[in-house]
Design an enzyme around this catalytic site. Sequence first.
Site, PDB file in Angstrom:
ATOM      1  N   LEU A 135      53.505  73.323  18.856  1.00 18.27           N
ATOM      2  CA  LEU A 135      53.321  74.665  18.319  1.00 18.27           C
ATOM      3  C   LEU A 135      54.607  75.267  17.782  1.00 18.27           C
ATOM      4  O   LEU A 135      54.587  76.074  16.862  1.00 18.27           O
ATOM      5  CB  LEU A 135      52.756  75.595  19.408  1.00 18.27           C
ATOM      6  CG  LEU A 135      51.368  75.263  19.937  1.00 18.27           C
ATOM      7  CD1 LEU A 135      51.054  76.108  21.160  1.00 18.27           C
ATOM      8  CD2 LEU A 135      50.326  75.491  18.852  1.00 18.27           C
ATOM      9  N   GLY A 136      55.736  74.909  18.367  1.00 24.68           N
ATOM     10  CA  GLY A 136      57.005  75.494  17.960  1.00 24.68           C
ATOM     11  C   GLY A 136      58.110  75.017  18.860  1.00 24.68           C
ATOM     12  O   GLY A 136      57.912  74.170  19.735  1.00 24.68           O
ATOM     13  N   GLU A 137      59.305  75.546  18.633  1.00 21.35           N
ATOM     14  CA  GLU A 137      60.465  75.138  19.427  1.00 21.35           C
ATOM     15  C   GLU A 137      61.478  76.271  19.473  1.00 21.35           C
ATOM     16  O   GLU A 137      61.437  77.193  18.671  1.00 21.35           O
ATOM     17  CB  GLU A 137      61.100  73.879  18.838  1.00 21.35           C
ATOM     18  CG  GLU A 137      61.260  73.892  17.317  1.00 21.35           C
ATOM     19  CD  GLU A 137      62.288  74.849  16.786  1.00 21.35           C
ATOM     20  OE1 GLU A 137      63.277  75.073  17.511  1.00 21.35           O
ATOM     21  OE2 GLU A 137      62.115  75.371  15.684  1.00 21.35           O
ATOM     22  N   GLY A 138      62.399  76.161  20.440  1.00 20.56           N
ATOM     23  CA  GLY A 138      63.431  77.174  20.569  1.00 20.56           C
ATOM     24  C   GLY A 138      64.514  76.718  21.507  1.00 20.56           C
ATOM     25  O   GLY A 138      64.641  75.527  21.808  1.00 20.56           O
ATOM     26  N   GLY A 141      63.129  74.918  24.791  1.00 20.47           N
ATOM     27  CA  GLY A 141      62.521  73.625  24.560  1.00 20.47           C
ATOM     28  C   GLY A 141      61.341  73.735  23.619  1.00 20.47           C
ATOM     29  O   GLY A 141      61.152  74.748  22.953  1.00 20.47           O
ATOM     30  N   CYS A 142      60.537  72.677  23.560  1.00 20.69           N
ATOM     31  CA  CYS A 142      59.373  72.636  22.678  1.00 20.69           C
ATOM     32  C   CYS A 142      58.155  73.244  23.372  1.00 20.69           C
ATOM     33  O   CYS A 142      58.049  73.236  24.592  1.00 20.69           O
ATOM     34  CB  CYS A 142      59.066  71.199  22.281  1.00 20.69           C
ATOM     35  SG  CYS A 142      60.382  70.452  21.312  1.00 20.69           S
ATOM     36  N   VAL A 143      57.229  73.755  22.554  1.00 20.61           N
ATOM     37  CA  VAL A 143      55.999  74.354  23.067  1.00 20.61           C
ATOM     38  C   VAL A 143      54.809  73.590  22.493  1.00 20.61           C
ATOM     39  O   VAL A 143      54.722  73.396  21.275  1.00 20.61           O
ATOM     40  CB  VAL A 143      55.905  75.843  22.684  1.00 20.61           C
ATOM     41  CG1 VAL A 143      54.656  76.468  23.304  1.00 20.61           C
ATOM     42  CG2 VAL A 143      57.150  76.594  23.140  1.00 20.61           C
ATOM     43  N   LYS A 167      55.407  75.128  27.621  1.00 18.63           N
ATOM     44  CA  LYS A 167      56.809  75.104  27.200  1.00 18.63           C
ATOM     45  C   LYS A 167      57.579  74.115  28.070  1.00 18.63           C
ATOM     46  O   LYS A 167      57.533  74.180  29.298  1.00 18.63           O
ATOM     47  CB  LYS A 167      57.432  76.494  27.332  1.00 18.63           C
ATOM     48  CG  LYS A 167      58.861  76.590  26.776  1.00 18.63           C
ATOM     49  CD  LYS A 167      59.568  77.874  27.211  1.00 18.63           C
ATOM     50  CE  LYS A 167      58.996  79.094  26.570  1.00 18.63           C
ATOM     51  NZ  LYS A 167      59.823  80.300  26.871  1.00 18.63           N
ATOM     52  N   ASP A 262      66.547  90.574  24.316  1.00 19.18           N
ATOM     53  CA  ASP A 262      66.376  89.694  23.158  1.00 19.18           C
ATOM     54  C   ASP A 262      65.121  90.086  22.375  1.00 19.18           C
ATOM     55  O   ASP A 262      64.300  89.243  22.025  1.00 19.18           O
ATOM     56  CB  ASP A 262      66.296  88.233  23.609  1.00 19.18           C
ATOM     57  CG  ASP A 262      66.664  87.258  22.490  1.00 19.18           C
ATOM     58  OD1 ASP A 262      67.297  87.693  21.506  1.00 19.18           O
ATOM     59  OD2 ASP A 262      66.329  86.075  22.604  1.00 19.18           O
TER      60      ASP A 262
END
Length: 482
Positions: A135-138, A141-143, A167, A262
């Site tokens: 689904l995404g990353e940040g 870590g990855c989701v 996550k 944040d």
Amino acid sequence: MGVGPEAINGGVVDLGNSKSKVRRKILNEDDEDVAGENRCWIKFRFFGSCLSTGSKVESSVSGSSSQYAESKSTNETSRDQPVAPVISSSTTSNAESVPSTPKIEEELKIASQLRKFSYNELKLATRNFRPDSLLGEGGFGCVFKGWVNENGITPVKPGTGLTVAVKTLNHDGLQGHREWLAEVSYLGELIHPHLVKLIGYCIEDDQRLLVYEFMPRGSLENHLFKRSLPLPWSIRMKIAVDAAQGLAYLHEEAERPVIYRDFKTSNILLDVDYNAKLSDFGLAKDAPEGDKTHVSTRVMGTYGYAAPEYVMTGHLTAKSDVYSFGVVLLELLTGRRSMDKSRPNGEHNLVEWARPYLGERRRFYKLIDPRLEGRFSIKGAQQAVQLAARCLSREAKIRPAMSEVVEALEPLPGLTDMASSSSYFQAMSAARAGGSSLNARMGNRLQPPARSPSMPNRYYGSPYHNNSNNVPPFQSPVAKKS
């Protein structure tokens, strides 16, 4: 489809003072050792970093959140820049930074009613962390998208049961165990309609995973900046109200007040009905207690959103979040990113570009996203611009409390005095269109004279930015413990 609090079997454990003591111990370590870790966050660049051949799921290290979205391409990068990396003279290995399972289980008493998953259960739930489940990353870590039993932990067939977002901890990243524990500590305790619901977690050997409700419309960032169709005005204002209510709860209603630290568009997730919820509490801090006016901590967050006094001193207060909210409100109004170096000089920093228009009632329309084509409330836009100006005050004391922000925003989604039906707006639009046609006909006659090679280039950009998106940001001074 997003899952509400009523769908989660469990609740908050009331441990009285012991709960607060545990959380303070976990989350305030960085106040004790401001330079104790390497916090130089870098941007995620390659899709392969999120996926590995073994059980370990690698990811990125990023100044952006670990938001997820159904349409986010994994090679897209946020333009957010970390506020201030803190470089340590010595780095700590992952083995040293991740405590043993028995020790962490003791710390996790505050979240004992969350569902506890095994690593294998989540591996099956996400179809072995397949690429098409990403689904995404940040920074964390990855989701991955997954499916589990409605009221349990058993993996189920895709499309059935409860849809979740899983996550994973990036083992090689610089956001690690502390942020994971902060996320569990806060979201395991805080329950609100405008905070993303934490369903459970996994702690097994060196594996650290978190399981959230699935937010099908992804992040506000994607809708504002990565979609061809603009978000309608009423939905933008609804999202602003929802996000403000989430912050107001953290600041003024939670049993123990929290500073989010944040707040930005990539950390605001949307359910199927565009209800907004705050996600990613890895940087959150307990608000100051008693006579203390602020929390002294390392400067962390994202360029363009961080309050100036926090960047310069490291003094964190609830008004730091209010400033960040003002930036996001400005993004909702303008359709512009908080920092965008692709724009002309003088327009890189959204707040600095917008300031001249914030205090002029007759020029507010210059701030409104032109993609809306007049489909916005004149009264609502004026009030939202005035509110943004208050939130973005350079003096923290002048900024409103988030409860005041909520009160000011709540009427705006329902206003129907559309600018497109205003004769003034129509005349203004016609004048602008006429001016554009005239400029096109004039051609080179309107071009400025050629610059002599000896003439210095004047720079009108923000002091927050260097010459390139790839240049590390400046080092901000961090206050010592008060």
